[in-house]
Write an enzyme that holds these catalytic residues in place. Structure first.
Site, PDB file in Angstrom:
ATOM      1  N   LYS A  96       0.907  -1.055   0.030  1.00 57.01           N
ATOM      2  CA  LYS A  96      -0.207   0.009   0.042  1.00 57.01           C
ATOM      3  C   LYS A  96       0.926   1.253  -0.179  1.00 57.01           C
ATOM      4  CE  LYS A  96      -3.996   1.884   2.750  1.00 57.01           C
ATOM      5  NZ  LYS A  96      -4.817   1.624   3.875  1.00 57.01           N
ATOM      6  N   SER A 171      -9.720   1.725   2.789  1.00 63.97           N
ATOM      7  CA  SER A 171      -8.953   2.616   2.003  1.00 63.97           C
ATOM      8  C   SER A 171      -7.869   1.738   1.087  1.00 63.97           C
ATOM      9  CB  SER A 171      -7.855   3.463   2.700  1.00 63.97           C
ATOM     10  OG  SER A 171      -7.178   2.907   3.538  1.00 63.97           O
ATOM     11  N   SER A 195      -9.758  -0.739   6.772  1.00 63.06           N
ATOM     12  CA  SER A 195      -9.197  -0.519   5.336  1.00 63.06           C
ATOM     13  C   SER A 195      -8.717  -1.846   5.005  1.00 63.06           C
ATOM     14  CB  SER A 195      -8.179   0.342   5.434  1.00 63.06           C
ATOM     15  OG  SER A 195      -8.784   1.672   5.354  1.00 63.06           O
TER      16      SER A 195
HETATM   17  N1  GLN Z   1     -13.143   4.032   6.384  1.00 58.37           N
HETATM   18  C1  GLN Z   1     -12.115   4.156   7.579  1.00 58.37           C
HETATM   19  C2  GLN Z   1     -11.804   5.398   7.436  1.00 58.37           C
HETATM   20  O1  GLN Z   1     -12.144   6.232   6.468  1.00 58.37           O
HETATM   21  C3  GLN Z   1     -11.146   3.453   6.894  1.00 58.37           C
HETATM   22  C4  GLN Z   1      -9.723   3.833   7.576  1.00 58.37           C
HETATM   23  C5  GLN Z   1      -8.851   2.718   7.505  1.00 58.37           C
HETATM   24  O2  GLN Z   1      -8.743   1.684   8.117  1.00 58.37           O
HETATM   25  N2  GLN Z   1      -7.337   3.225   7.226  1.00 58.37           N
HETATM   26  O3  GLN Z   1     -11.500   6.015   8.528  1.00 58.37           O
END
Ligand code: GLN
Length: 507
Positions: A96, A171, A195
């Site tokens: 990532k 994400s 995410s």
């Molecule tokens: N949907 C979550 C957020 O926007 C996911 C964030 C993550 O796990 N990096 O905060």
């Protein structure tokens, strides 16, 4: 998978066409390399060919490190030749883009880091590279991990390989797609509040959020430091187990890593789940005890096909002789609210280092220092990151700190104690990963609250620091993947992987 999958005849054809090698699992690819049925260079070329073919449609990668991957593959072939290979040697993987990779651009999908090439390596990546892994590229994501659809990337949204009109999830959408579409064998991603698990469920792959502190966060661009974890995504539970074994462990560069010993996750994952499964994995009773957290099934608007699929998984446990109990985690309903106070608070402070001076892009033709900060940040962050910075700054400001932040931390303790209590009774909890399958691109983008609701099943374990695995357990009638979430007690990743393997076993 037929036993002849790796037969010499089959592989000769594969090798000649040099095109299907990327469809093997990590375990099969490692075996083929060890038996010298093909080389790491061939394996890497097959993945690169797939990326070339598909990335223009899917947008899974921000940076493809082709030359470097081939050079690493050649070194890996030498390691294999010299008998120094590990299970990861010569296997292409992706990372990532919010995880630092030495000498490879790491943008976190935000323009403020468009020109940022770290001089150091995240510990998890360093460990995998030492084991001979071949880093094939950096995957697209919501900027700095903020989002649930990958539409908050400043490098364009990632598309779902099962339906190009749908989101990949976020994400870590690029990581999920890179694995689902056979562009590499596994990906290293990050999960603050879902995410890893949510895009894994949208794209039909496995995604593991390990226990907070299981893996080093050193070199992972922080979003909310008290929730962020790094974990693997792969096409099988066994593959995840192999990767976790190499990633996990204490790190003197990250004081929050646990000293708990790293299990032989792949050996644990091999074991069958049975009536004795619980005790075999250090469980509560002689039987595996599966808890159904009732609050997760009462969530409004949960997709019926997903609910049905998860209930079917529960039947499989029953057939296997496991004990099924309904349990309650009464503070579940507050997890999202706690998450969206604690995360922006930590976020606003973590994002402060990105000021156009220390890292990345510094806007030119600027008249004053404050203008330099303002313009660099205004152009370098997408809307969602700015929104979180504003919420966090508000919540932490004098007068509001006690009312919001402190209260959220107190409720966070209650959520943790719900999990502590329930894991005295059960070995695992089972729930959907997401209340709905992949949605249309653009469907929720303009409505942040709707987007936040995508995390409803994911934030409780994250807020409490527990491990959770998304297992690909089926498809909707429309052909979109469904994920079942298995939440475990702290440090019980081995049991989660074992369960993941059981649920996806072909009869
Ligand atoms: N949907 C979550 C957020 O926007 C996911 C964030 C993550 O796990 N990096 O905060």
């Amino acid at each position: 998978m037929p036993a002849c999958w790796l037969s010499p005849e089959f592989l000769k054809i594969q090798r000649k066409n040099n095109m299907e090698l990327h469809k093997l699992t990590l375990k099969q690819a490692a075996e083929g390399l060890r038996k010298k049925q093909f080389t790491s260079v061939e394996l890497t070329q097959a993945c690169l060919a797939q990326i070339k073919k598909r990335n223009k449609d899917l947008n899974a990668f921000i940076t493809i490190s082709e030359d470097r991957a081939i050079a690493e593959a050649k070194l890996a072939d030498e390691m294999i030749e010299n008998g120094q290979a590990t299970e990861l040697t010569g296997i292409p993987f992706s990372v990532k883009d919010s995880i630092a990779t030495a000498d490879i651009r790491s943008t976190a999908a935000a323009k403020i880091l468009d020109n940022y090439t770290p001089v150091f390596e995240a510990t998890v990546v360093e460990k995998i590279r030492k084991a001979g892994g071949v880093l094939i590229g950096k995957t697209n994501c919501d900027a700095f991990g903020h989002g649930a659809s990958n539409e908050n990337s400043m490098y364009g949204a990632v598309r779902n390989p099962y339906n190009l009109k749908k989101v990949s999830g976020g994400s870590s959408g690029g990581s999920a797609v890179s694995v689902a579409d056979h562009m590499c064998f596994y990906s290293i991603a990050e999960d603050t509040g879902g995410s890893i698990r949510q895009p894994a469920s949208f794209c039909g792959v496995f995604g593991l959020r390990p226990t907070y502190g299981r893996n080093s966060r050193y070199g992972v661009m922080p979003m909310a430091s008290s929730l962020d974890v790094v974990g693997p995504m792969a096409r099988t539970a066994e593959d995840l187990a192999i990767v976790l074994k190499y990633m996990a462990g204490t790190d003197k560069k990250d004081a929050t890593t646990t000293v708990a010993t790293v299990d032989n996750y792949d050996l644990i994952a091999e074991k069958e789940i049975s009536a004795q499964g619980g005790s075999a994995s250090g469980g509560k009773k002689s039987k595996l005890v599966v808890g159904i957290p009732k609050e997760y099934f009462e969530i409004e608007g949960i997709n019926e096909e997903i609910k049905k699929n998860v209930l079917y998984q529960i039947e499989k446990f029953k057939e296997q002789g496991a004990e099924i109990v309904e349990v309650s985690l009464p503070h579940t309903k507050y997890a999202m609210a706690v998450y969206y106070i604690v995360v922006p608070s930590e976020d606003s402070s973590n994002m402060a280092r990105l000021d156009g001076i220390r890292y990345g892009v510094r806007e030119k033709k600027i008249k004053s220092l404050s203008e330099l900060y303002e313009v660099s940040r205004a152009n370098g962050f997408p809307e969602e990151v700015k929104r979180r910075i504003l919420i966090g700054t508000y919540v932490l400001s004098a007068g509001y700190y006690e009312a919001y932040y402190k209260k959220a931390q107190k409720v966070r303790t209650l959520i943790k104690s719900d999990f502590e209590k329930v894991f005295k009774e059960v070995d695992i909890l089972i729930a959907p990963t997401s209340p709905f399958p992949a949605f249309e691109l653009g469907e929720k983008k303009s409505d942040p609250l709707q987007m936040y609701l995508a995390d409803v099943m994911l934030s409780p374990a994250a807020v409490a620091g527990y491990p959770a695995l998304s297992v690909p357990t089926g498809f909707t009638a429309e052909g979109l993947p469904i994920g079942t979430q298995i939440i475990g007690d702290k440090m019980k990743e081995g049991l989660l992987l074992q369960v993941g393997k059981f649920l996806t076993k072909k009869d």
